[in-house]
Design a protein around this motif. Structure first.
Motif, PDB file in Angstrom:
ATOM      1  N   GLN A   1       0.590  -1.191  -0.068  1.00 28.43           N
ATOM      2  CA  GLN A   1       0.147  -0.152   0.156  1.00 28.43           C
ATOM      3  C   GLN A   1       1.050   1.144   0.242  1.00 28.43           C
ATOM      4  O   GLN A   1       0.613   2.143  -0.796  1.00 28.43           O
ATOM      5  N   PHE A   2       2.504   1.269   1.373  1.00 25.37           N
ATOM      6  CA  PHE A   2       1.775   2.779   1.231  1.00 25.37           C
ATOM      7  C   PHE A   2       4.333   2.545   0.240  1.00 25.37           C
ATOM      8  O   PHE A   2       4.964   3.404   0.286  1.00 25.37           O
ATOM      9  N   GLY A   3       4.169   0.737  -0.469  1.00 21.65           N
ATOM     10  CA  GLY A   3       6.104   1.236  -0.768  1.00 21.65           C
ATOM     11  C   GLY A   3       6.799   0.854  -0.238  1.00 21.65           C
ATOM     12  O   GLY A   3       7.888   1.145  -0.400  1.00 21.65           O
ATOM     13  N   ARG A   4       6.739   0.788   0.694  1.00 26.56           N
ATOM     14  CA  ARG A   4       8.027   0.437   2.021  1.00 26.56           C
ATOM     15  C   ARG A   4       7.620  -0.891   2.717  1.00 26.56           C
ATOM     16  O   ARG A   4       6.955  -1.160   4.063  1.00 26.56           O
ATOM     17  N   LYS A   5       8.326  -2.156   2.860  1.00 27.37           N
ATOM     18  CA  LYS A   5       7.956  -2.918   2.955  1.00 27.37           C
ATOM     19  C   LYS A   5       8.338  -3.374   4.054  1.00 27.37           C
ATOM     20  O   LYS A   5      10.123  -2.846   4.285  1.00 27.37           O
ATOM     21  N   SER A   6       8.363  -4.204   5.644  1.00 24.83           N
ATOM     22  CA  SER A   6       9.058  -4.426   6.901  1.00 24.83           C
ATOM     23  C   SER A   6       8.828  -6.135   6.875  1.00 24.83           C
ATOM     24  O   SER A   6       8.095  -6.314   6.168  1.00 24.83           O
ATOM     25  N   ASP A   7       9.848  -6.054   7.576  1.00 25.84           N
ATOM     26  CA  ASP A   7      10.025  -7.410   7.710  1.00 25.84           C
ATOM     27  C   ASP A   7      10.341  -8.111   9.021  1.00 25.84           C
ATOM     28  O   ASP A   7      10.733  -7.177   9.986  1.00 25.84           O
ATOM     29  N   LEU A   8      10.330  -9.286   9.568  1.00 28.70           N
ATOM     30  CA  LEU A   8      11.929  -9.363  10.827  1.00 28.70           C
ATOM     31  C   LEU A   8      13.162  -9.251  10.812  1.00 28.70           C
ATOM     32  O   LEU A   8      13.511  -8.131  11.503  1.00 28.70           O
ATOM     33  N   ILE A   9      13.390  -9.160   9.890  1.00 28.10           N
ATOM     34  CA  ILE A   9      15.276  -8.999  10.364  1.00 28.10           C
ATOM     35  C   ILE A   9      15.565  -8.035   8.520  1.00 28.10           C
ATOM     36  O   ILE A   9      14.770  -8.155   7.724  1.00 28.10           O
ATOM     37  N   GLU A  10      16.295  -7.209   8.290  1.00 34.42           N
ATOM     38  CA  GLU A  10      16.770  -6.271   7.404  1.00 34.42           C
ATOM     39  C   GLU A  10      18.342  -7.060   6.783  1.00 34.42           C
ATOM     40  O   GLU A  10      18.806  -6.943   7.608  1.00 34.42           O
ATOM     41  N   CYS A  11      18.713  -7.736   5.939  1.00 32.07           N
ATOM     42  CA  CYS A  11      19.550  -8.112   5.220  1.00 32.07           C
ATOM     43  C   CYS A  11      20.829  -7.107   4.823  1.00 32.07           C
ATOM     44  O   CYS A  11      19.679  -6.176   3.494  1.00 32.07           O
ATOM     45  N   TYR A  12      21.403  -6.504   4.867  1.00 33.24           N
ATOM     46  CA  TYR A  12      22.275  -6.086   4.115  1.00 33.24           C
ATOM     47  C   TYR A  12      23.555  -5.932   3.542  1.00 33.24           C
ATOM     48  O   TYR A  12      23.959  -6.022   4.264  1.00 33.24           O
ATOM     49  N   ARG A  13      23.848  -6.615   2.351  1.00 30.45           N
ATOM     50  CA  ARG A  13      24.972  -6.273   1.951  1.00 30.45           C
ATOM     51  C   ARG A  13      25.251  -7.596   2.761  1.00 30.45           C
ATOM     52  O   ARG A  13      26.512  -8.310   2.431  1.00 30.45           O
ATOM     53  N   SER A  14      24.816  -9.073   2.782  1.00 24.70           N
ATOM     54  CA  SER A  14      24.946 -10.117   3.247  1.00 24.70           C
ATOM     55  C   SER A  14      25.237 -11.089   2.818  1.00 24.70           C
ATOM     56  O   SER A  14      25.689 -12.053   3.481  1.00 24.70           O
ATOM     57  N   ASP A  15      24.472 -11.669   1.760  1.00 28.52           N
ATOM     58  CA  ASP A  15      24.316 -12.893   1.279  1.00 28.52           C
ATOM     59  C   ASP A  15      25.238 -13.621   0.953  1.00 28.52           C
ATOM     60  O   ASP A  15      25.295 -14.476   0.993  1.00 28.52           O
ATOM     61  N   ASP A  16      26.453 -12.688   0.505  1.00 29.39           N
ATOM     62  CA  ASP A  16      27.755 -13.600   0.274  1.00 29.39           C
ATOM     63  C   ASP A  16      28.691 -13.233   1.249  1.00 29.39           C
ATOM     64  O   ASP A  16      30.270 -13.121   0.982  1.00 29.39           O
ATOM     65  N   ALA A  17      28.743 -12.713   2.350  1.00 30.52           N
ATOM     66  CA  ALA A  17      28.996 -12.231   3.123  1.00 30.52           C
ATOM     67  C   ALA A  17      30.030 -13.331   4.261  1.00 30.52           C
ATOM     68  O   ALA A  17      29.404 -14.194   4.466  1.00 30.52           O
ATOM     69  N   ASP A  18      31.333 -12.920   4.438  1.00 30.86           N
ATOM     70  CA  ASP A  18      32.031 -13.999   5.500  1.00 30.86           C
ATOM     71  C   ASP A  18      31.970 -13.222   6.410  1.00 30.86           C
ATOM     72  O   ASP A  18      32.046 -14.083   7.784  1.00 30.86           O
ATOM     73  N   VAL A  19      31.993 -12.502   6.472  1.00 35.32           N
ATOM     74  CA  VAL A  19      31.816 -11.917   8.529  1.00 35.32           C
ATOM     75  C   VAL A  19      30.472 -10.775   8.412  1.00 35.32           C
ATOM     76  O   VAL A  19      29.675  -9.792   7.091  1.00 35.32           O
ATOM     77  N   ILE A  20      29.794 -11.095   9.251  1.00 37.66           N
ATOM     78  CA  ILE A  20      27.881 -10.204   9.176  1.00 37.66           C
ATOM     79  C   ILE A  20      28.430  -9.400  10.702  1.00 37.66           C
ATOM     80  O   ILE A  20      28.557 -10.226  11.607  1.00 37.66           O
ATOM     81  N   LEU A  21      27.389  -8.373  10.352  1.00 40.49           N
ATOM     82  CA  LEU A  21      27.104  -7.308  11.678  1.00 40.49           C
ATOM     83  C   LEU A  21      26.306  -7.406  11.665  1.00 40.49           C
ATOM     84  O   LEU A  21      25.454  -7.143  10.999  1.00 40.49           O
ATOM     85  N   LEU A  22      25.784  -8.244  12.866  1.00 40.85           N
ATOM     86  CA  LEU A  22      23.778  -7.768  14.133  1.00 40.85           C
ATOM     87  C   LEU A  22      23.652  -6.534  14.943  1.00 40.85           C
ATOM     88  O   LEU A  22      24.714  -6.809  16.142  1.00 40.85           O
ATOM     89  N   THR A  23      22.775  -6.273  14.556  1.00 41.56           N
ATOM     90  CA  THR A  23      22.914  -4.900  15.573  1.00 41.56           C
ATOM     91  C   THR A  23      20.847  -4.712  15.141  1.00 41.56           C
ATOM     92  O   THR A  23      20.489  -5.118  14.389  1.00 41.56           O
ATOM     93  N   MET A  24      20.331  -3.759  16.366  1.00 42.55           N
ATOM     94  CA  MET A  24      18.824  -3.487  16.151  1.00 42.55           C
ATOM     95  C   MET A  24      19.227  -1.406  16.245  1.00 42.55           C
ATOM     96  O   MET A  24      19.822  -1.111  17.129  1.00 42.55           O
TER      97      MET A  24
END
Ligand code: SF4
Ligand code: SF4
Lengths: 394, 86
Positions: free
Chosen positions: A241-264
């Motif tokens: 409806q508004f063009g901005r969807k939300s989810d439980l988590i958001e992944c940012y450039r993490s699909d092929d990452a060896d090191v991932i930072l996790l934050t809130m």
């Protein structure tokens, strides 16, 4: 229409757009602007709601129990010590399955007295049975607050929308404010299924004797777990409806990452900048942002983190005598999974201390080092700690 | 039996099944001379323990001895006396 608003104003505007019927809150820094704006909306006749003035946060949330029980869309806001004073009633609200929505401007806890940001307040009440959503920016504050009403009403659970004090609460950003008619479509009036109505008397909040108590707690657990689907469903409907969807988590450039930072929360924005720098040097680093801390997105986190070599959890809270709360939940999530990345915990940004890109890089480097040698030398570290002051260095 | 999601009892009037009289350590005693039948005690009593009238009648199967009636009575027609005393 885009408007320049603070996080507090975004929360107040969202509550107004949701056409809340009852607001009961007690002012506390850095949340006060929310209730000030809502009081103005009611006084100016822009919002047809009952604004209940109370003498404490304990009473504020107690008044909310009553209004939610008669089926009125109910909103409150607090922070820090105020949330602590509410804590007794927090458990009552979830146990009674009342769909109250609360904005919590994250602030540290006394002592020492501090009015500045960390996430210790809402993290300390993670077991209270409320859904907890954390926001990265003011747009998310507005979007999540609107979504929170639908999640709450369709799951019969209270929802806490958390956003960092000052960093978001008092910082103005351009925020897309949706049209009232659109929000009305997204959030139709709702009907609480167990109305408190003198014409049809029922008992609410009866004693749970030992023969029944455990069943009610089990049903609460199931409801909070099941609300995961609702958060996803509502986030997608909002997106359509508004063009901005939300989810439980958001992944940012993490699909092929060896090191991932996790934050809130707002820290995610700063981390994204650092990730982009690393990516510019062809380093495979990414971010996963936790939006829903409760229900804890176990499966989603395993699915998005398991391929990495090391995870650095950066969080603005800790459990004295243990680790950060996000870290311990994450560790528990991986305990029975076949493959677990190495997990490192970084406590940072307590009591309003800025988390610099230098500190984020320090955490990233430590995680990269762990990934390289295949072991974690030190599980929990404190970023930005002035070591001479605590006797770690002469 | 499937439970509702919270401790909600949909059948009204169940406080009648719950005799709270055994909780009492102080007992309200009505002075029939003083009582004017205004009904305030009946309104404030949290249990189904008072029947309206002049004077009001207290049902000790339900009276838990909270003392609210004595506190609210505008003409001090109710006194709380210790159980076992005359
Ligand atoms: S003492 Fe309490 S319970 Fe007993 S009659 Fe008076 S108000 Fe009712
Ligand atoms: S409040 Fe006092 S005067 Fe009024 S009905 Fe009760 S006992 Fe009688």
């Amino acid at each position: 229409m885009k408007q320049l608003v603070t996080g507090d104003e975004a929360a107040a505007i969202a509550a107004k757009l949701a056409r809340v019927k009852v607001i009961s809150a007690y002012p506390i820094t850095p949340q006060t602007i929310i209730v000030e704006r809502l009081a103005e909306f009611v006084a100016d006749g822009e919002l047809d709601a009952e604004y209940i003035k109370v003498e404490s946060e304990h009473s504020a949330l107690s008044a909310c129990l009553g209004s939610a029980a008669v089926g009125a869309r109910t909103f409150t806001a607090t922070s820090s010590q105020g949330l602590m004073l509410m804590s007794e009633i927090l458990f009552v609200a979830s146990g009674m399955r009342l769909p109250i929505v609360m904005a919590n401007a994250n602030r540290s806890l006394s002592a020492p007295l501090s009015i500045w940001c960390d996430q210790q307040d809402s993290v300390a009440v993670r077991d209270c049975g409320w859904i907890q959503l954390y926001c990265e920016n003011n747009q998310e504050v507005l979007d999540s607050t609107i979504q929170a009403f639908r999640i709450a009403e369709e799951s019969l659970l209270p929802v806490m929308v958390c956003f960092d004090g000052y960093i978001l609460s008092h910082t103005a950003e351009p925020v897309e404010i949706p049209e009232q008619a659109e929000v009305d479509k997204f959030l139709p009036p709702y009907k609480y299924p167990y109305l408190l109505d003198p014409e049809k008397p029922i008992t609410m909040g009866a004693v749970g004797v030992p023969e029944y108590y455990e069943e009610f707690r089990y049903m609460l657990q199931e409801a909070v777990l099941k609300s995961k689907e609702k958060i996803i469903e509502v986030g997608q409907a909002f997106g359509r409806q508004f063009g901005r969807k939300s989810d439980l988590i958001e992944c940012y450039r993490s699909d092929d990452a060896d090191v991932i930072l996790l934050t809130m929360g707002s820290l995610s924005g700063s981390v994204k900048e650092v990730i982009d720098e690393y990516r510019g040097h062809d380093e495979r680093v990414g971010l996963v942002k936790v939006r829903a801390f409760r229900p804890f997105p176990e499966k989603e986190l395993v699915d998005s983190l398991a391929h990495a070599k090391a995870i650095a959890v950066l969080e603005k809270d800790f459990s004295p005598g243990s680790t950060g709360a996000l870290f311990s939940d994450l560790s528990g999530t991986f305990v029975n999974s076949r493959k677990s990345p190495l997990l490192l915990n970084f406590i940072c940004g307590l009591g309003g201390r800025d988390v610099s890109s230098l500190q984020i890089r320090e955490a990233t480097k430590a995680a990269m080092e762990a990934a390289k040698i295949g072991e974690v030398k030190k599980t929990v570290r404190w970023l930005g700690l002035r070591e001479t002051m605590v006797g770690l260095k002469p | 039996m499937k439970l509702p999601p919270s401790t909600i009892i949909l059948k009204p009037g169940n406080s009648e099944q719950n005799e709270t009289g055994s909780w009492r350590s102080l007992k309200p005693v009505v002075d029939a001379e003083k009582c004017n039948g205004c009904g305030l005690c009946w309104l404030y009593c949290p249990e189904p323990a008072i029947t309206k009238g002049k004077p009001v009648v207290i049902d000790y199967r339900y009276c838990k001895g909270c003392g609210i009636c004595a506190n609210e009575c505008p003409v001090k027609a109710i006194v709380m006396v210790e159980e076992g005393q005359k």
